[in-house]
Scaffold this active site. Structure first.
Site, PDB file in Angstrom:
ATOM      1  N   GLU A   1     -71.935   3.622  94.918  1.00  0.00           N
ATOM      2  CA  GLU A   1     -72.493   2.228  94.765  1.00  0.00           C
ATOM      3  C   GLU A   1     -72.908   2.495  93.258  1.00  0.00           C
ATOM      4  OE1 GLU A   1     -75.769   1.239  97.296  1.00  0.00           O
ATOM      5  OE2 GLU A   1     -74.364   1.327  99.214  1.00  0.00           O
TER       6      GLU A   1
ATOM      7  N   LYS B   1     -75.653   2.192  90.304  1.00  0.00           N
ATOM      8  CA  LYS B   1     -76.904   2.570  90.347  1.00  0.00           C
ATOM      9  C   LYS B   1     -77.599   1.416  89.360  1.00  0.00           C
ATOM     10  CE  LYS B   1     -80.456   5.930  89.890  1.00  0.00           C
ATOM     11  NZ  LYS B   1     -81.483   5.366  89.528  1.00  0.00           N
TER      12      LYS B   1
ATOM     13  N   ARG C   1     -91.356   0.416  95.035  1.00  0.00           N
ATOM     14  CA  ARG C   1     -90.988   1.761  95.452  1.00  0.00           C
ATOM     15  C   ARG C   1     -92.179   2.720  95.944  1.00  0.00           C
ATOM     16  NH1 ARG C   1     -91.139   6.815  93.732  1.00  0.00           N
ATOM     17  NH2 ARG C   1     -89.237   8.233  93.726  1.00  0.00           N
TER      18      ARG C   1
ATOM     19  N   GLU D   1     -82.400  -3.856  94.802  1.00  0.00           N
ATOM     20  CA  GLU D   1     -82.785  -3.589  93.491  1.00  0.00           C
ATOM     21  C   GLU D   1     -82.774  -4.864  92.787  1.00  0.00           C
ATOM     22  OE1 GLU D   1     -83.479  -0.325  92.667  1.00  0.00           O
ATOM     23  OE2 GLU D   1     -83.530  -0.211  90.400  1.00  0.00           O
TER      24      GLU D   1
ATOM     25  N   PHE E   1     -78.764  -3.336  99.186  1.00  0.00           N
ATOM     26  CA  PHE E   1     -78.221  -1.999  99.296  1.00  0.00           C
ATOM     27  C   PHE E   1     -78.359  -1.374 100.713  1.00  0.00           C
ATOM     28  CE2 PHE E   1     -81.649  -0.502  96.929  1.00  0.00           C
ATOM     29  CZ  PHE E   1     -82.155   0.446  97.503  1.00  0.00           C
TER      30      PHE E   1
ATOM     31  N   ARG F   1     -86.454  12.928 100.148  1.00  0.00           N
ATOM     32  CA  ARG F   1     -85.383  13.168  99.006  1.00  0.00           C
ATOM     33  C   ARG F   1     -84.421  14.166  99.495  1.00  0.00           C
ATOM     34  NH1 ARG F   1     -85.454  11.607  93.652  1.00  0.00           N
ATOM     35  NH2 ARG F   1     -87.671  11.564  93.540  1.00  0.00           N
TER      36      ARG F   1
HETATM   37  P1  ATP Z   1     -84.943   7.313  89.098  1.00  0.00           P
HETATM   38  O1  ATP Z   1     -85.833   7.441  88.115  1.00  0.00           O
HETATM   39  O2  ATP Z   1     -83.579   7.822  89.012  1.00  0.00           O
HETATM   40  O3  ATP Z   1     -84.845   5.877  89.154  1.00  0.00           O
HETATM   41  P2  ATP Z   1     -86.564   7.481  91.209  1.00  0.00           P
HETATM   42  O4  ATP Z   1     -87.264   8.756  91.619  1.00  0.00           O
HETATM   43  O5  ATP Z   1     -87.168   6.367  91.203  1.00  0.00           O
HETATM   44  O6  ATP Z   1     -85.348   7.884  90.410  1.00  0.00           O
HETATM   45  P3  ATP Z   1     -84.344   7.997  93.212  1.00  0.00           P
HETATM   46  O7  ATP Z   1     -84.362   8.295  94.261  1.00  0.00           O
HETATM   47  O8  ATP Z   1     -84.411   9.433  92.356  1.00  0.00           O
HETATM   48  O9  ATP Z   1     -85.719   7.352  92.733  1.00  0.00           O
HETATM   49  O10 ATP Z   1     -83.117   7.116  92.503  1.00  0.00           O
HETATM   50  C1  ATP Z   1     -82.927   6.032  93.179  1.00  0.00           C
HETATM   51  C2  ATP Z   1     -83.512   4.617  92.781  1.00  0.00           C
HETATM   52  O11 ATP Z   1     -82.323   3.837  91.970  1.00  0.00           O
HETATM   53  C3  ATP Z   1     -84.195   4.017  93.766  1.00  0.00           C
HETATM   54  O12 ATP Z   1     -85.285   3.988  93.979  1.00  0.00           O
HETATM   55  C4  ATP Z   1     -83.545   2.536  93.346  1.00  0.00           C
HETATM   56  O13 ATP Z   1     -84.620   1.937  92.916  1.00  0.00           O
HETATM   57  C5  ATP Z   1     -82.388   2.608  92.625  1.00  0.00           C
HETATM   58  N1  ATP Z   1     -81.316   2.007  92.721  1.00  0.00           N
HETATM   59  C6  ATP Z   1     -80.333   1.444  91.955  1.00  0.00           C
HETATM   60  N2  ATP Z   1     -79.041   1.174  92.553  1.00  0.00           N
HETATM   61  C7  ATP Z   1     -79.353   1.770  93.748  1.00  0.00           C
HETATM   62  C8  ATP Z   1     -78.337   1.715  94.811  1.00  0.00           C
HETATM   63  N3  ATP Z   1     -77.378   1.488  95.204  1.00  0.00           N
HETATM   64  N4  ATP Z   1     -78.822   2.617  96.069  1.00  0.00           N
HETATM   65  C9  ATP Z   1     -80.192   2.831  96.212  1.00  0.00           C
HETATM   66  N5  ATP Z   1     -81.064   3.077  94.991  1.00  0.00           N
HETATM   67  C10 ATP Z   1     -80.569   2.233  94.086  1.00  0.00           C
END
Ligand code: ATP
Length: 582
Positions: free
Chosen positions: A250, A252, A272, A302, A342, A417
């Protein structure tokens, strides 16, 4: 329950760093706590008074605490400040100052846990002009009746410097032992926590109904679910190797995660870190009920800022214009958004978190009636490196950060995670492999163009084992004039008289802050360093870990708590993976 009892337990917990001993003390405290106040004790142990999603923040500044101590002890403010500069934290200073006073007065009243808790709750809810005076009055009246040990802990809770070293996991294990007699029941308790995000409520249920009560916890609309998070991978090669089967890719998107809860036409949105953010998105509240074909549901999306003329996604920072108390209607029209779905966690009586990803995606497609405002995040099923590269390129070209790669058979693992979700970002292709989210703990004044602002910031990771903030680097690049101004405005009201007791650093910063703010940093390399404290002694004796050539990305991560910042373990993992790839 007497607050003195709790203060004694806190004292014992502070006195040990051994996890087993800490758990034993915690179990003893939980067993000794009447069930009608157990939730309050559990919140206080975590240094809060309500679950995060209720947004009840104590947020007492040092200055206000010092004024309250002064009022209670009848000692000039200057004298307290001097004593504080000499050593210990403000809680200990207060205890010492008040000791002098109690030696000259007769006796103190027995204060109860309920009184302390209710006063803290009132303080947190005070707003408006006279609130500062009222806060001082409430705090000094509590301190008047407190013993020195009680005063110490009341202040630590108020200032957010209570450091018992208790991670959520330890608390969950202690609840399992105290109320079910079985450490193995921790998983059930963790499940209850994952779907309710409220350990206070979970503790109340397990204390009164035991494990049967805990089994009844279910995902429900308006109770935020702890989000599933992703592991990072550096390359398409690493992703293919990890999955060993075909998988979903998917886009991001670079926006804000929104957990959208809907019951009929009522909408509540959680961030979040599970804070309510409904007020910033009146457009979602208005439009989403017409887009979703179901009565009740919990969906994840998102939210991304967009250019209405071109339809292009805009960077995350644009969304931050929405974080305001007043004139939100103007922000809504100036900064339009799209909502990009998503995942589905629940709909019309059906729990879907146990279902495999592909099945959830199928259901989600049926629920969401796409239009200009609400969309599904594009997804394709792929299996080899070439295909990953192709989708990655497409995603970057559409203004996304990279890809989220998902295991087709995996359920939604709330609060975890893990490697069922992998994130592959553009910058991962080289250098560090990821951006880090770091806590601003101190600063050095700027020169030249930056005079009057903070030219360089001192940053820390989060050491979740010890609940501290060890420094990892200084950063002075990546700032624009606008971001320097913005950071100065956010940080200057949080300046403290000296370094917060949870911050670990030998640096001689010009100013120290109350750790509150998380910013995003990229760097070229992770190195060992004798001067920084992240993962100290872990890789090499007398060395910590530091970042080489760190740079601010421009992202102020207001949606992250300091405990959500990059942890020592994450940095150690990045360091090791960097070594492997050399
Ligand atoms: P990051 O700093 O990379 O956003 P994070 O610690 O906030 O990291 P992670 O789980 O590491 O969280 O990265 C996933 C984040 O990316 C999700 O919290 C969401 O906000 C975002 N995101 C964007 N597109 C998607 C998607 N297709 N599926 C899930 N999450 C997505």
């Amino acid at each position: 329950m007497k607050f003195a009892e709790i203060a004694q337990f806190f004292e014992r917990m502070e006195g040990t760093t051994k996890r087993l001993e800490l758990t034993e003390i915690l179990v003893e405290l939980l067993k000794n706590t009447p069930s009608d106040v157990i939730s309050k004790v559990v919140y206080l142990i975590q240094g809060k008074i309500r679950p995060n999603f209720e947004g009840v923040e104590l947020g007492i500044a040092e200055k206000l605490a010092i004024k309250s101590i002064s009022k209670s002890a009848g000692i000039p403010i200057k004298k307290i400040e001097d004593a504080y500069r000499l050593g210990g934290d403000l809680g200990i200073t207060a205890a010492n100052v008040l000791k002098e006073k109690t030696q000259t007065t007769f006796s103190t009243e027995n204060i109860t846990l309920e009184r302390v808790y209710d006063t803290l709750f009132k303080i947190a809810n005070l707003e408006g002009k006279r609130s500062q005076d009222m806060k001082i009055r409430y705090i000094s009246s509590l301190l008047n009746d407190a013993t020195t040990n009680e005063a110490k802990f009341i202040l630590k809770i108020l200032l957010g410097t209570l450091r018992l070293g208790i991670a959520e996991n330890t608390l969950i294990v202690a609840l399992a032992i105290a109320f079910t007699g079985e450490k193995d029941n921790r998983e059930l308790i963790e499940n209850a926590y994952n779907v309710s995000s409220d350990l206070g409520h979970v503790s109340e249920v397990v204390a009164t109904q035991g494990i049967d009560g805990i089994k009844k916890f279910e995902i429900s609309v308006f109770s935020p679910v702890r989000p599933m998070l992703a592991d990072r991978v550096k390359s398409e090669e690493e992703a293919v190797k990890k999955f060993q089967t075909e998988f979903a890719a998917e886009y991001k998107l670079d926006g804000e995660r929104a957990q959208i809860h809907k019951k009929g036409n009522e909408i509540v949105i959680f961030s979040r870190s599970l804070e309510k953010i409904t007020q910033y998105y009146p457009d979602i509240v208005e439009k989403i009920p017409n887009v979703l074909i179901c009565d009740d549901c919990i969906l994840e999306a998102e939210v991304v800022a967009m250019n209405e003329n071109t339809g292009d996604f805009l960077p995350f920072q644009e969304l931050m214009h929405r974080r305001r108390k007043y004139k939100i209607e103007k922000a809504v029209s100036d900064y339009p958004i799209t909502v990009n779905f998503f995942d589905v966690l629940y709909y019309d009586g059906n729990k879907t978190i146990e279902l495999p990803y592909l099945e959830r995606r199928r259901i989600l497609t049926k629920i969401v009636k796409e239009d200009r405002f609400a969309k599904m995040i594009p997804m394709s099923i792929i299996k080899n490196e070439g295909e990953v590269l192709e989708v990655l390129e497409n995603s970057i070209n559409s203004g996304c950060e990279g890809l989220m790669l998902k295991m087709p058979q995996s359920p939604y693992k709330a609060g975890m995670r893990g490697s069922n979700w992998l994130k592959l970002k553009r910058e991962y292709q080289n250098e560090l492999g990821d951006s880090l989210d770091l806590i601003v703990v101190g600063a050095f004044f700027g020169k030249g163009r930056r005079t009057g602002r903070y030219g360089t910031l001192l940053l820390s990771t989060y050491d979740s084992e010890n609940d501290t903030f060890p420094s990892i680097c200084k950063v002075g690049t990546g700032f624009t004039d606008e971001s320097l101004d913005q950071l100065y405005q956010i940080l200057s009201p949080t300046v403290t008289i000296k370094k917060n007791s949870r911050v670990e650093s030998d640096m001689d910063a010009d100013v120290w802050f109350d750790p509150n703010l998380v910013i995003e940093i990229v760097a070229s390399e992770i190195t060992l360093s004798p001067i920084h404290k992240t993962a100290y002694d872990v890789i090499r004796k007398n060395s910590g870990i530091a970042l080489r050539f760190p740079k601010f990305t421009g992202k102020i991560r207001t949606e992250k708590h300091i405990e959500d910042a990059s942890t020592d373990e994450e940095v150690i993992a990045l360091y090791k993976s960097q070594k492997k790839s050399i």
